[in-house]
Design an enzyme around this catalytic site. Structure first.
Site, mmCIF file in Angstrom:
data_model
loop_
_atom_site.group_PDB
_atom_site.id
_atom_site.type_symbol
_atom_site.label_atom_id
_atom_site.label_comp_id
_atom_site.label_asym_id
_atom_site.label_seq_id
_atom_site.Cartn_x
_atom_site.Cartn_y
_atom_site.Cartn_z
ATOM 1 N N LYS A 1 23.504 -32.150 -18.469
ATOM 2 C CA LYS A 1 23.751 -30.639 -18.870
ATOM 3 C C LYS A 1 23.062 -30.098 -19.942
ATOM 4 C CE LYS A 1 28.126 -30.824 -16.440
ATOM 5 N NZ LYS A 1 29.614 -30.212 -16.352
ATOM 6 N N TYR A 27 28.134 -23.279 -9.080
ATOM 7 C CA TYR A 27 29.441 -23.584 -9.127
ATOM 8 C C TYR A 27 30.429 -22.484 -8.586
ATOM 9 C CZ TYR A 27 28.773 -27.327 -12.814
ATOM 10 O OH TYR A 27 28.460 -28.534 -13.473
ATOM 11 N N PHE A 70 37.653 -20.493 -16.452
ATOM 12 C CA PHE A 70 36.515 -21.084 -17.168
ATOM 13 C C PHE A 70 35.106 -20.712 -16.502
ATOM 14 C CE2 PHE A 70 37.982 -24.625 -14.444
ATOM 15 C CZ PHE A 70 36.947 -24.898 -13.904
ATOM 16 N N ARG A 73 31.559 -41.123 -10.643
ATOM 17 C CA ARG A 73 32.648 -40.582 -11.274
ATOM 18 C C ARG A 73 33.422 -41.494 -12.260
ATOM 19 N NH1 ARG A 73 33.525 -35.466 -9.676
ATOM 20 N NH2 ARG A 73 35.826 -35.419 -9.939
ATOM 21 N N THR A 85 36.836 -35.260 -16.543
ATOM 22 C CA THR A 85 36.181 -34.058 -16.940
ATOM 23 C C THR A 85 36.359 -33.975 -18.415
ATOM 24 O OG1 THR A 85 36.682 -33.143 -14.656
ATOM 25 C CG2 THR A 85 36.234 -31.445 -16.526
ATOM 26 N N ARG A 144 31.284 -39.848 -20.740
ATOM 27 C CA ARG A 144 31.793 -38.910 -21.316
ATOM 28 C C ARG A 144 32.770 -39.004 -22.636
ATOM 29 N NH1 ARG A 144 33.582 -35.690 -15.511
ATOM 30 N NH2 ARG A 144 31.576 -34.282 -15.433
ATOM 31 N N ASN A 185 30.629 -31.273 -21.259
ATOM 32 C CA ASN A 185 31.081 -32.794 -20.956
ATOM 33 C C ASN A 185 29.591 -33.531 -20.644
ATOM 34 O OD1 ASN A 185 30.783 -31.651 -18.372
ATOM 35 N ND2 ASN A 185 32.739 -32.271 -17.692
ATOM 36 N N HIS A 192 27.304 -33.772 -14.942
ATOM 37 C CA HIS A 192 28.121 -33.700 -13.479
ATOM 38 C C HIS A 192 28.152 -34.585 -12.674
ATOM 39 C CE1 HIS A 192 29.574 -31.302 -9.955
ATOM 40 N NE2 HIS A 192 28.473 -31.666 -9.539
ATOM 41 N N GLU A 235 25.175 -30.395 -2.591
ATOM 42 C CA GLU A 235 24.529 -30.305 -3.770
ATOM 43 C C GLU A 235 23.217 -30.860 -3.969
ATOM 44 O OE1 GLU A 235 29.039 -30.488 -6.202
ATOM 45 O OE2 GLU A 235 27.322 -32.010 -6.750
HETATM 46 P P1 CMP Z 1 31.811 -30.384 -13.644
HETATM 47 O O1 CMP Z 1 32.123 -32.050 -13.152
HETATM 48 O O2 CMP Z 1 30.272 -30.196 -13.589
HETATM 49 O O3 CMP Z 1 32.518 -29.442 -12.725
HETATM 50 C C1 CMP Z 1 32.800 -28.274 -12.894
HETATM 51 C C2 CMP Z 1 32.684 -27.967 -14.382
HETATM 52 O O4 CMP Z 1 33.488 -26.784 -15.152
HETATM 53 C C3 CMP Z 1 33.176 -29.339 -15.292
HETATM 54 O O5 CMP Z 1 32.257 -30.355 -15.096
HETATM 55 C C4 CMP Z 1 33.118 -28.605 -16.749
HETATM 56 O O6 CMP Z 1 31.868 -28.425 -17.453
HETATM 57 C C5 CMP Z 1 33.815 -27.144 -16.488
HETATM 58 N N1 CMP Z 1 35.286 -27.434 -16.552
HETATM 59 C C6 CMP Z 1 36.254 -27.857 -15.641
HETATM 60 N N2 CMP Z 1 37.555 -27.642 -16.219
HETATM 61 C C7 CMP Z 1 37.266 -26.853 -17.139
HETATM 62 C C8 CMP Z 1 38.405 -26.394 -18.105
HETATM 63 N N3 CMP Z 1 39.447 -26.387 -17.944
HETATM 64 N N4 CMP Z 1 38.052 -25.689 -19.147
HETATM 65 C C9 CMP Z 1 36.583 -25.429 -19.331
HETATM 66 N N5 CMP Z 1 35.434 -25.982 -18.419
HETATM 67 C C10 CMP Z 1 36.082 -26.713 -17.601
#
Ligand code: CMP
Length: 141
Positions: free
Chosen positions: A10, A50, A58, A86, A92, A103, A113, A116, A127
């Site tokens: 990212k 997304y 968010f 994962r 996350t 992470r 984070n 992805h 994806e």
């Molecule tokens: P990712 O694994 O890319 O999938 C969805 C993304 O949304 C996640 O990583 C974060 O970057 C973002 N995300 C998920 N939950 C939250 C949250 N509660 N607040 C802010 N960002 C979030």
């Protein structure tokens, strides 16, 4: 059987100049990178990627973040790739991520984070095709 997953480094990963370190960890964990490119998504593209989160609180900030700078999508191949990736990246929220995960080491917030990873083999297929054509998936031999 080998499986594929989509990873995205990212904008925060590229900004923090830890791209090489994260790729090293991915390779050391046994993943084969069979496609990789650098992209700068516009808000429409990031929003589409997304779209499953479009009703989440968010979503707007996530789309702004993912279109704020360059990203590196890559296709990873390995047995059990989706689940293993994962595990390698961790939860996350970096505060909840296990010690030693990517992470935990590099992420600064739930949103920023670093990386992805697809959450199921079915989503991995969708994806992967979002960013790559079949011809761009390159294997040895
Ligand atoms: P990712 O694994 O890319 O999938 C969805 C993304 O949304 C996640 O990583 C974060 O970057 C973002 N995300 C998920 N939950 C939250 C949250 N509660 N607040 C802010 N960002 C979030």
């Amino acid at each position: 059987m080998k499986e594929r997953t989509l990873a995205i480094l990212k904008p925060d990963c590229i900004e923090a100049k830890v791209t090489g370190k994260v790729i090293d960890e991915i390779l050391a964990a046994g993943f084969d990178i069979i496609a990789m490119k650098m992209v700068k998504m516009d808000a429409k593209t990031a929003g589409e990627f997304y779209r499953v989160h479009k009703d989440k609180p968010f979503y707007r900030d996530l789309v702004a973040f993912m279109s704020s700078g360059r990203c590196i999508p890559m296709v990873l191949e390995k047995e059990n790739a989706v689940e293993d990736f994962r595990k390698l990246i961790g939860a996350t929220d970096p505060a909840e991520a296990e010690e030693g995960t990517i992470r935990k080491k590099y992420a600064t917030s739930k949103q920023n984070n670093i990386v992805h990873g697809s959450d199921s083999p079915e989503n991995a297929r969708l994806e992967i095709s979002f960013f790559f054509s079949e011809a761009e998936l390159v294997q040895n031999g």
